[in-house]
Design a protein around this motif. Structure first.
Motif, mmCIF file in Angstrom:
data_model
loop_
_atom_site.group_PDB
_atom_site.id
_atom_site.type_symbol
_atom_site.label_atom_id
_atom_site.label_comp_id
_atom_site.label_asym_id
_atom_site.label_seq_id
_atom_site.Cartn_x
_atom_site.Cartn_y
_atom_site.Cartn_z
ATOM 1 N N PHE A 148 38.994 44.675 81.863
ATOM 2 C CA PHE A 148 39.545 43.340 82.165
ATOM 3 C C PHE A 148 38.952 42.152 81.497
ATOM 4 N N GLY A 149 39.688 42.508 80.340
ATOM 5 C CA GLY A 149 39.609 41.135 79.227
ATOM 6 C C GLY A 149 38.694 41.162 79.164
ATOM 7 N N LYS A 150 37.175 41.720 78.795
ATOM 8 C CA LYS A 150 35.732 41.938 77.573
ATOM 9 C C LYS A 150 36.087 42.746 76.711
ATOM 10 N N HIS A 151 35.567 42.510 75.893
ATOM 11 C CA HIS A 151 35.826 43.267 74.543
ATOM 12 C C HIS A 151 35.329 44.610 74.624
ATOM 13 N N VAL A 168 44.868 47.446 74.722
ATOM 14 C CA VAL A 168 44.731 47.384 73.907
ATOM 15 C C VAL A 168 45.567 46.421 72.802
ATOM 16 N N GLU A 169 44.630 45.534 72.383
ATOM 17 C CA GLU A 169 45.764 44.460 71.318
ATOM 18 C C GLU A 169 45.189 45.075 70.348
ATOM 19 N N THR A 170 46.979 45.695 69.545
ATOM 20 C CA THR A 170 46.418 46.009 67.676
ATOM 21 C C THR A 170 46.950 44.691 66.571
ATOM 22 N N VAL A 171 45.733 44.827 65.579
ATOM 23 C CA VAL A 171 45.507 43.478 65.023
ATOM 24 C C VAL A 171 45.473 43.982 63.337
ATOM 25 N N ASN A 172 46.592 43.385 62.512
ATOM 26 C CA ASN A 172 46.599 44.130 61.708
ATOM 27 C C ASN A 172 46.024 43.255 60.229
ATOM 28 N N VAL A 173 45.170 44.827 60.007
ATOM 29 C CA VAL A 173 43.547 43.775 58.984
ATOM 30 C C VAL A 173 43.812 43.665 57.730
ATOM 31 N N GLN A 210 46.269 31.859 51.008
ATOM 32 C CA GLN A 210 46.097 33.234 52.027
ATOM 33 C C GLN A 210 44.822 33.692 51.655
ATOM 34 N N TYR A 211 45.166 34.340 52.891
ATOM 35 C CA TYR A 211 43.453 35.028 54.059
ATOM 36 C C TYR A 211 44.088 36.348 54.439
ATOM 37 N N ILE A 212 43.225 37.131 54.862
ATOM 38 C CA ILE A 212 43.243 38.075 55.403
ATOM 39 C C ILE A 212 42.180 38.426 56.322
ATOM 40 N N LEU A 213 42.381 39.525 57.160
ATOM 41 C CA LEU A 213 41.117 38.966 58.855
ATOM 42 C C LEU A 213 39.997 40.294 57.947
ATOM 43 N N ASN A 214 38.751 39.894 57.948
ATOM 44 C CA ASN A 214 37.874 41.150 57.810
ATOM 45 C C ASN A 214 37.252 41.271 59.227
ATOM 46 N N ASN A 215 37.032 40.660 60.611
ATOM 47 C CA ASN A 215 36.920 40.419 61.974
ATOM 48 C C ASN A 215 37.698 40.864 62.762
ATOM 49 N N PRO A 216 37.879 41.307 63.371
ATOM 50 C CA PRO A 216 39.668 41.727 64.111
ATOM 51 C C PRO A 216 39.187 40.813 65.560
ATOM 52 N N GLU A 217 38.251 41.331 66.005
ATOM 53 C CA GLU A 217 37.008 40.301 67.191
ATOM 54 C C GLU A 217 36.704 39.288 67.199
ATOM 55 N N ASN A 218 36.675 38.685 66.231
ATOM 56 C CA ASN A 218 36.066 37.184 66.342
ATOM 57 C C ASN A 218 37.510 36.311 65.756
ATOM 58 N N PHE A 219 37.869 37.299 64.715
ATOM 59 C CA PHE A 219 40.073 35.994 65.506
ATOM 60 C C PHE A 219 40.286 36.370 66.054
ATOM 61 N N LEU A 220 39.981 37.944 67.401
ATOM 62 C CA LEU A 220 41.430 37.604 68.890
ATOM 63 C C LEU A 220 40.007 36.449 69.920
ATOM 64 N N PHE A 221 38.624 36.069 70.090
ATOM 65 C CA PHE A 221 37.758 35.305 70.957
ATOM 66 C C PHE A 221 37.156 34.727 70.166
ATOM 67 N N ASN A 222 36.892 34.332 69.009
ATOM 68 C CA ASN A 222 36.147 33.212 68.933
ATOM 69 C C ASN A 222 36.413 31.947 68.552
ATOM 70 N N ASN A 223 38.244 31.880 68.238
ATOM 71 C CA ASN A 223 38.477 30.591 68.572
ATOM 72 C C ASN A 223 40.101 30.676 69.259
ATOM 73 N N ARG A 224 40.274 29.799 69.640
ATOM 74 C CA ARG A 224 41.183 29.681 70.318
ATOM 75 C C ARG A 224 42.673 30.015 69.357
ATOM 76 N N GLU A 225 42.695 29.402 67.935
ATOM 77 C CA GLU A 225 44.216 29.286 67.530
ATOM 78 C C GLU A 225 43.516 29.428 66.348
ATOM 79 N N PRO A 226 42.966 30.522 65.688
ATOM 80 C CA PRO A 226 42.669 31.176 64.036
ATOM 81 C C PRO A 226 43.454 30.394 63.101
#
Length: 391
Positions: free
Chosen positions: A88-91, A110-115, A154-170
């Motif tokens: 219901f929208g909550k991780h 489920v949302e898949t994130v390429n890390v 150049q950057y990579i993701l180290n935390n998918p949860e923060n990438f998806l929920f802590n910023n609207r346009e990362p």
């Protein structure tokens, strides 16, 4: 027999596909038996009422739909990706690579994130360094100069949860953070440092500032590399900048030439000064030694003078006259000797050693010149005669 034959599938001995209604009735019967609904005697699909048959068909359809709905919760996460499960929208969970299951939609999704993917953003240009974005690329340096700079992050993701929920346009946040960091570094650096020897240092410092800001915002991103694509003065002042660079090079060349000339002249001047100092020191020692010798000689003469003043005075007078007359080019002739004969040549007479030896004799047609008496003896005798007259 063709497939369009109306008798196809009805004759014995021919394999034909089963009827769909028969299949549904069989499945419904088995489900009824499973839930305890048993028919008696000749109860069968033909003996059931249409109402019961329809209710059984609905149950079968519901069961099938339930199985399909439950099966829709299966998903596969590829290697290098993470599955973020939302209820219901909550991780609620983050799954690793492989086959996983979640409660189907609309309860969970489920949302898949390429890390593992290396993502790139461009500051000051888009797709090509020639496609400049001046509002991003023009920056002010510490020495109040403007430079045109383009760089990529150049950057990579180290935390998918923060990438998806802590910023609207990362991605946009990374762009703004990168521009802020590079402007801070450029604003504290000189123009020549940024353009020439300090590119690596500028990129390293900008990476540190960007990572600090990202960690504070908890965006879930790690900066892997900052690459400076191009750094130059603005095109409008490129010609003036080239002239300034040439002037700086000329100044450096003249400075080197002046330094080379100084390295040549200064050591020689120091050597000449050292030589003059040594000569002055030697002259000083010589004068002092001569003065000390004169003082010592004077003291000894004074002792002798105290014992015999007249003899010492005569001796000093004779020594002085001999020293003076030996260095003069004049010839003195004693008139009291009674001979006024002039001897020629005079230059040969002057070359004699102090008059101790006999001077050369010149001959004339009338007479031969007699020997010249010793000048020193004659002078000493005349001095003694004058001394007697004075007394």
């Amino acid at each position: 027999m063709g497939l369009n034959d109306p008798q196809w599938g009805r004759r014995k001995g021919n394999s034909s596909p089963p009827d769909l209604d028969d299949v549904l009735r069989n499945i419904s019967k088995k489900i009824n038996e499973l839930f305890g609904r048993k028919g008696g005697g000749d109860d069968g699909p033909e003996g059931e009422s249409p109402k019961k048959q329809s209710s059984g068909n609905i149950i079968v359809i519901i069961v099938l739909l339930s199985i399909v709905w439950a099966a829709s919760g299966l998903y596969i996460v590829d290697e290098g990706q993470r599955g973020v499960v939302l209820r219901f929208g909550k991780h609620v969970d983050t799954t690793q690579a492989g086959l996983n299951w979640h409660i189907p939609y609309p309860i969970e999704k489920v949302e898949t994130v390429n890390v593992s993917q290396v993502r790139t953003i461009e500051i000051g240009y888009r797709n090509n360094v020639r496609s400049k974005v001046l509002k991003e690329s023009l920056m002010l340096t510490d020495d109040e100069n403007i430079i045109d700079i383009q760089f990529a992050v150049q950057y990579i993701l180290n935390n998918p949860e923060n990438f998806l929920f802590n910023n609207r346009e990362p991605d946009n946040a990374v762009l703004q953070i990168a521009e802020t960091a590079i402007r801070e570094v450029i604003g504290k650096s000189k123009m020549d440092f940024v353009l020439y020897e300090g590119r690596e240092a500028v990129a390293a410092r900008a990476t540190e500032i960007m990572q600090t800001i990202l960690d504070r915002y908890r965006i879930g991103i790690t900066i892997s590399r900052v690459t400076m694509q191009n750094a130059q003065p603005p095109e409008q002042v490129q010609a003036a900048f080239d002239d300034a660079v040439k002037a700086g090079q000329d100044r450096e060349r003249q400075r080197n030439e002046g330094q080379a000339y100084a390295n040549d002249v200064i050591p020689r001047a120091r050597g000449a000064a050292a030589r003059l100092m040594e000569e002055a020191g030697g002259y000083q020692q010589r004068v002092i030694s001569s003065a000390e010798g004169d003082v010592s000689r004077f003291e000894k003469i004074f002792v002798e003078y105290s014992k015999a003043p007249v003899v010492t005075r005569d001796r000093l007078y004779l020594d002085m006259m001999q020293q003076v007359l030996s260095n003069t080019s004049k010839i003195l002739i004693d008139q009291k000797s009674g001979s006024n004969l002039l001897y020629l040549p005079l230059d040969k007479l002057m070359q004699t050693d102090g008059g101790a030896s006999k001077p050369p004799v010149t001959t004339t047609p009338t007479q031969i010149a007699p020997e010249v008496p010793d000048v020193s003896t004659r002078t000493r005798e005349s001095f003694r005669s004058r001394e007697r007259e004075v007394r």
